[in-house]
Motif scaffolding. Structure first.
Motif, PDB file in Angstrom:
ATOM      1  N   LEU A  55       0.833  -1.214   0.000  1.00  0.00           N
ATOM      2  CA  LEU A  55       0.000   0.000   0.000  1.00  0.00           C
ATOM      3  C   LEU A  55       0.865   1.261   0.000  1.00  0.00           C
ATOM      4  O   LEU A  55       0.509   2.272  -0.615  1.00  0.00           O
ATOM      5  N   ALA A  56       2.020   1.185   0.699  1.00  0.00           N
ATOM      6  CA  ALA A  56       2.910   2.362   0.729  1.00  0.00           C
ATOM      7  C   ALA A  56       3.439   2.679  -0.670  1.00  0.00           C
ATOM      8  O   ALA A  56       3.500   3.842  -1.079  1.00  0.00           O
ATOM      9  N   ILE A  57       3.806   1.628  -1.399  1.00  0.00           N
ATOM     10  CA  ILE A  57       4.322   1.844  -2.770  1.00  0.00           C
ATOM     11  C   ILE A  57       3.209   2.384  -3.678  1.00  0.00           C
ATOM     12  O   ILE A  57       3.422   3.325  -4.458  1.00  0.00           O
ATOM     13  N   LEU A  58       2.012   1.828  -3.519  1.00  0.00           N
ATOM     14  CA  LEU A  58       0.891   2.319  -4.334  1.00  0.00           C
ATOM     15  C   LEU A  58       0.564   3.780  -3.993  1.00  0.00           C
ATOM     16  O   LEU A  58       0.232   4.578  -4.876  1.00  0.00           O
ATOM     17  N   SER A  59       0.681   4.109  -2.708  1.00  0.00           N
ATOM     18  CA  SER A  59       0.448   5.507  -2.306  1.00  0.00           C
ATOM     19  C   SER A  59       1.501   6.424  -2.915  1.00  0.00           C
ATOM     20  O   SER A  59       1.195   7.538  -3.355  1.00  0.00           O
ATOM     21  N   THR A  60       2.742   5.932  -2.947  1.00  0.00           N
ATOM     22  CA  THR A  60       3.822   6.733  -3.554  1.00  0.00           C
ATOM     23  C   THR A  60       3.545   6.961  -5.043  1.00  0.00           C
ATOM     24  O   THR A  60       3.758   8.069  -5.561  1.00  0.00           O
ATOM     25  N   ILE A  61       3.052   5.910  -5.702  1.00  0.00           N
ATOM     26  CA  ILE A  61       2.718   6.058  -7.130  1.00  0.00           C
ATOM     27  C   ILE A  61       1.594   7.082  -7.301  1.00  0.00           C
ATOM     28  O   ILE A  61       1.635   7.935  -8.196  1.00  0.00           O
ATOM     29  N   ALA A  62       0.606   7.026  -6.399  1.00  0.00           N
ATOM     30  CA  ALA A  62      -0.509   7.984  -6.477  1.00  0.00           C
ATOM     31  C   ALA A  62      -0.011   9.416  -6.275  1.00  0.00           C
ATOM     32  O   ALA A  62      -0.437  10.342  -6.989  1.00  0.00           O
ATOM     33  N   LEU A 110      -5.660  13.006 -14.648  1.00  0.00           N
ATOM     34  CA  LEU A 110      -4.643  12.469 -13.727  1.00  0.00           C
ATOM     35  C   LEU A 110      -4.885  12.933 -12.290  1.00  0.00           C
ATOM     36  O   LEU A 110      -4.681  12.172 -11.344  1.00  0.00           O
ATOM     37  N   SER A 111      -5.331  14.182 -12.133  1.00  0.00           N
ATOM     38  CA  SER A 111      -5.625  14.693 -10.783  1.00  0.00           C
ATOM     39  C   SER A 111      -6.687  13.824 -10.131  1.00  0.00           C
ATOM     40  O   SER A 111      -6.525  13.369  -8.984  1.00  0.00           O
ATOM     41  N   ALA A 112      -7.780  13.603 -10.866  1.00  0.00           N
ATOM     42  CA  ALA A 112      -8.899  12.824 -10.310  1.00  0.00           C
ATOM     43  C   ALA A 112      -8.450  11.395  -9.990  1.00  0.00           C
ATOM     44  O   ALA A 112      -8.728  10.875  -8.898  1.00  0.00           O
ATOM     45  N   LEU A 113      -7.727  10.779 -10.925  1.00  0.00           N
ATOM     46  CA  LEU A 113      -7.317   9.389 -10.726  1.00  0.00           C
ATOM     47  C   LEU A 113      -6.316   9.249  -9.572  1.00  0.00           C
ATOM     48  O   LEU A 113      -6.390   8.291  -8.796  1.00  0.00           O
ATOM     49  N   SER A 114      -5.390  10.204  -9.465  1.00  0.00           N
ATOM     50  CA  SER A 114      -4.379  10.104  -8.406  1.00  0.00           C
ATOM     51  C   SER A 114      -5.011  10.266  -7.029  1.00  0.00           C
ATOM     52  O   SER A 114      -4.676   9.539  -6.094  1.00  0.00           O
ATOM     53  N   VAL A 115      -5.948  11.219  -6.925  1.00  0.00           N
ATOM     54  CA  VAL A 115      -6.616  11.429  -5.627  1.00  0.00           C
ATOM     55  C   VAL A 115      -7.454  10.202  -5.275  1.00  0.00           C
ATOM     56  O   VAL A 115      -7.463   9.746  -4.123  1.00  0.00           O
ATOM     57  N   TRP A 116      -8.112   9.651  -6.268  1.00  0.00           N
ATOM     58  CA  TRP A 116      -8.944   8.452  -6.049  1.00  0.00           C
ATOM     59  C   TRP A 116      -8.072   7.268  -5.611  1.00  0.00           C
ATOM     60  O   TRP A 116      -8.379   6.577  -4.640  1.00  0.00           O
ATOM     61  N   LEU A 117      -6.965   7.071  -6.316  1.00  0.00           N
ATOM     62  CA  LEU A 117      -6.074   5.954  -5.988  1.00  0.00           C
ATOM     63  C   LEU A 117      -5.505   6.107  -4.580  1.00  0.00           C
ATOM     64  O   LEU A 117      -5.421   5.137  -3.821  1.00  0.00           O
ATOM     65  N   LEU A 118      -5.140   7.356  -4.227  1.00  0.00           N
ATOM     66  CA  LEU A 118      -4.578   7.573  -2.886  1.00  0.00           C
ATOM     67  C   LEU A 118      -5.651   7.388  -1.811  1.00  0.00           C
ATOM     68  O   LEU A 118      -5.348   6.917  -0.708  1.00  0.00           O
ATOM     69  N   TYR A 124      -8.428   8.719   3.315  1.00  0.00           N
ATOM     70  CA  TYR A 124      -9.047   9.977   2.867  1.00  0.00           C
ATOM     71  C   TYR A 124      -8.245  11.212   3.239  1.00  0.00           C
ATOM     72  O   TYR A 124      -8.241  12.190   2.495  1.00  0.00           O
ATOM     73  N   LEU A 125      -7.563  11.194   4.393  1.00  0.00           N
ATOM     74  CA  LEU A 125      -6.785  12.376   4.778  1.00  0.00           C
ATOM     75  C   LEU A 125      -5.660  12.618   3.772  1.00  0.00           C
ATOM     76  O   LEU A 125      -5.462  13.746   3.296  1.00  0.00           O
ATOM     77  N   ALA A 126      -4.947  11.543   3.437  1.00  0.00           N
ATOM     78  CA  ALA A 126      -3.854  11.683   2.461  1.00  0.00           C
ATOM     79  C   ALA A 126      -4.398  12.151   1.114  1.00  0.00           C
ATOM     80  O   ALA A 126      -3.802  13.019   0.456  1.00  0.00           O
ATOM     81  N   ALA A 127      -5.545  11.587   0.711  1.00  0.00           N
ATOM     82  CA  ALA A 127      -6.140  11.968  -0.573  1.00  0.00           C
ATOM     83  C   ALA A 127      -6.545  13.437  -0.562  1.00  0.00           C
ATOM     84  O   ALA A 127      -6.324  14.168  -1.544  1.00  0.00           O
ATOM     85  N   ALA A 128      -7.120  13.871   0.563  1.00  0.00           N
ATOM     86  CA  ALA A 128      -7.531  15.281   0.667  1.00  0.00           C
ATOM     87  C   ALA A 128      -6.311  16.195   0.607  1.00  0.00           C
ATOM     88  O   ALA A 128      -6.336  17.249  -0.050  1.00  0.00           O
ATOM     89  N   LEU A 129      -5.238  15.775   1.293  1.00  0.00           N
ATOM     90  CA  LEU A 129      -4.018  16.594   1.278  1.00  0.00           C
ATOM     91  C   LEU A 129      -3.412  16.656  -0.131  1.00  0.00           C
ATOM     92  O   LEU A 129      -2.895  17.697  -0.550  1.00  0.00           O
ATOM     93  N   LEU A 130      -3.511  15.545  -0.853  1.00  0.00           N
ATOM     94  CA  LEU A 130      -3.000  15.548  -2.237  1.00  0.00           C
ATOM     95  C   LEU A 130      -3.844  16.485  -3.114  1.00  0.00           C
ATOM     96  O   LEU A 130      -3.299  17.238  -3.938  1.00  0.00           O
ATOM     97  N   ALA A 131      -5.157  16.442  -2.909  1.00  0.00           N
ATOM     98  CA  ALA A 131      -6.039  17.335  -3.673  1.00  0.00           C
ATOM     99  C   ALA A 131      -5.716  18.796  -3.367  1.00  0.00           C
ATOM    100  O   ALA A 131      -5.675  19.645  -4.277  1.00  0.00           O
ATOM    101  N   VAL A 132      -5.455  19.079  -2.078  1.00  0.00           N
ATOM    102  CA  VAL A 132      -5.085  20.449  -1.687  1.00  0.00           C
ATOM    103  C   VAL A 132      -3.760  20.841  -2.339  1.00  0.00           C
ATOM    104  O   VAL A 132      -3.593  21.966  -2.834  1.00  0.00           O
ATOM    105  N   THR A 133      -2.822  19.899  -2.373  1.00  0.00           N
ATOM    106  CA  THR A 133      -1.506  20.177  -2.986  1.00  0.00           C
ATOM    107  C   THR A 133      -1.672  20.558  -4.455  1.00  0.00           C
ATOM    108  O   THR A 133      -1.102  21.559  -4.919  1.00  0.00           O
TER     109      THR A 133
END
Lengths: 305, 120
Positions: A55-62, A110-118, A124-133
């Protein structure tokens, strides 16, 4: 279907022969690699061993996809000024290889897919932070600040500083103070790094009408600001060890590297010129890379905290 | 009203035909000059550019408002263009496949973790 509507003129438009590599260039792979690296450092620095490396590697890819998405959106928005600067004129949009609308579409998808994957892999917190980034980099930095104020990279630097927080949140589900200490390190590092670059590319920024500090306030003021921000950075960096994410090897590295960073910024102030600015710019990249590398190594060696 | 005129016209043609059969001279009517059909209005380049400016004053990729206007020009792809398009298509296909695999792996790891949590 082999026929397409032609555009006037005999020459083949560049975008008809664009390769996948041109689209990949929209994602700014080098900037992406720095985001991956700092996000990985945030993950590893988080307390406790990473329970699920998959999951950590997949999160890094996201996170990497999110960084690429924001780069594509940035290139779409800045296509007009990129074409006026020698450093960016060969980017795919000003070069005619990728239509701007396609870069926009790629960035959005890519924005939508990366946030969804993360959201799936890191929560959800990480995904929200990525969306904010992504939103901060594209809307606040690119659209609102970059063409308006010489403080663009100071405030906009927050976007580049968020990946370790995203990484930390992806493996722990939280974003405590120590994660934001990593954010602060990159945030304080950004101004001297970018102002050194803007001294080198002053004419480019002038031609594009971007109000970077050297163009607005002059070289002397820029040198002073670089020294000032470097002092704050060098003083603040060792304090990361107050949190259980850094140990004595990090403190030693941050002090030694900090002194060198300060020395180079002082040399730039005393003997201004492209040579000194170039050396400072190159060292600033090495500085951040080295500090995060030490964080990674001491965590793997169990020397942190 | 329109039907009435049409009927009159048809009746006139029929009586004229009978008159010719009977050898009665028929006044040949010259066809009324029809107004030339106006060409379909296609916006001039200047108009397109002006409207593009309105839509996208900074020219950020939305300046192709005339893109859908048929020009009648057709272009056969060159070999290089065809190859480039194939490469792009392949890249899109592999990217979609790669993303599907990523989502599959995420689901797999997440489920495995949850099962481990439930068991432990």
């Amino acid at each position: 279907m082999s026929d397409t509507v032609a555009t006037p003129g005999d020459e083949t438009p560049a975008h008809l022969t664009a390769s996948p590599r041109d689209y990949a260039a929209l994602l700014k792979p080098r900037v992406m690699s720095l985001s991956i690296f700092t996000a990985l450092a945030g993950m590893v620095a988080a307390p406790g061993a990473i329970s699920n490396w998959g999951l950590a590697i997949l999160s890094t890819i996201a996170i990497a996809l999110g960084a690429g998405a924001s780069a594509a959106l940035n290139m779409w928005w800045d296509a007009d000024i990129d074409g006026k600067m020698s450093r960016t004129a060969k980017r795919p949009i000003p070069d005619g290889k990728v239509p701007a609308a396609e870069a926009f579409a790629l960035g959005l998808v890519l924005s939508a897919l990366s946030v969804w994957l993360l959201a799936l892999s890191g929560g959800y917190l990480a995904a929200a932070l990525l969306a904010v980034t992504i939103g901060f980099y594209v809307v606040v930095y690119s659209m609102l600040l970059k063409r308006r104020t010489p403080q663009n990279i100071v405030i906009g630097g927050a976007a580049g500083a968020l990946p370790p927080v995203v990484g930390y949140a992806a493996v722990t589900g939280t974003a405590p103070w120590e994660a934001w200490a990593l954010f602060a390190l990159i945030f304080l590092w950004t101004p001297p790094h970018f102002w050194a670059l803007s001294l080198l590319k002053k004419d480019d920024y002038e031609a594009a009408g971007i109000p970077m500090l050297p163009n607005v306030a002059g070289d002397r003021e820029t040198h002073n600001q670089i020294v000032l921000y470097t002092i704050v950075l060098v003083i603040a960096a060792p304090f990361l060890a107050l949190f259980p994410i850094a140990g004595w090897p990090y403190v030693a590295a941050s002090v030694i590297m900090g002194v060198e960073f300060l020395r180079r910024s002082w040399i730039l102030r005393q003997e201004p010129g492209n040579k000194a600015a170039g050396k400072l710019f190159a060292f600033s990249i090495f500085y951040l890379f080295a500090l995060f590398l030490v964080l990674l190594i001491e965590h793997w060696a169990g020397l942190h905290g | 009203m329109a039907d009435e005129n049409e009927n009159m016209g048809l009746r006139g043609k029929v009586t004229d035909a009978f008159d010719r059969e009977l050898g009665i001279p028929v006044e040949e009517k010259k066809p009324e000059p029809q107004p030339e059909p106006e060409p379909e209005e296609t916006p001039a380049d200047e108009d397109l550019q002006a409207s593009a400016k309105e839509v996208d004053p900074r020219g950020l990729g939305f300046d192709d408002v005339g893109e859908g206007t048929p020009t009648g020009e057709m272009h056969t792809q060159t070999e290089a263009e065809r190859k480039a398009q194939n490469r792009r298509n392949a890249a899109i296909a592999f990217s979609v496949l790669g993303f599907v695999i990523l989502v599959y792996l995420t689901t797999f790891f997440r489920l495995a973790e949850n099962l481990k949590g439930a068991a432990g």
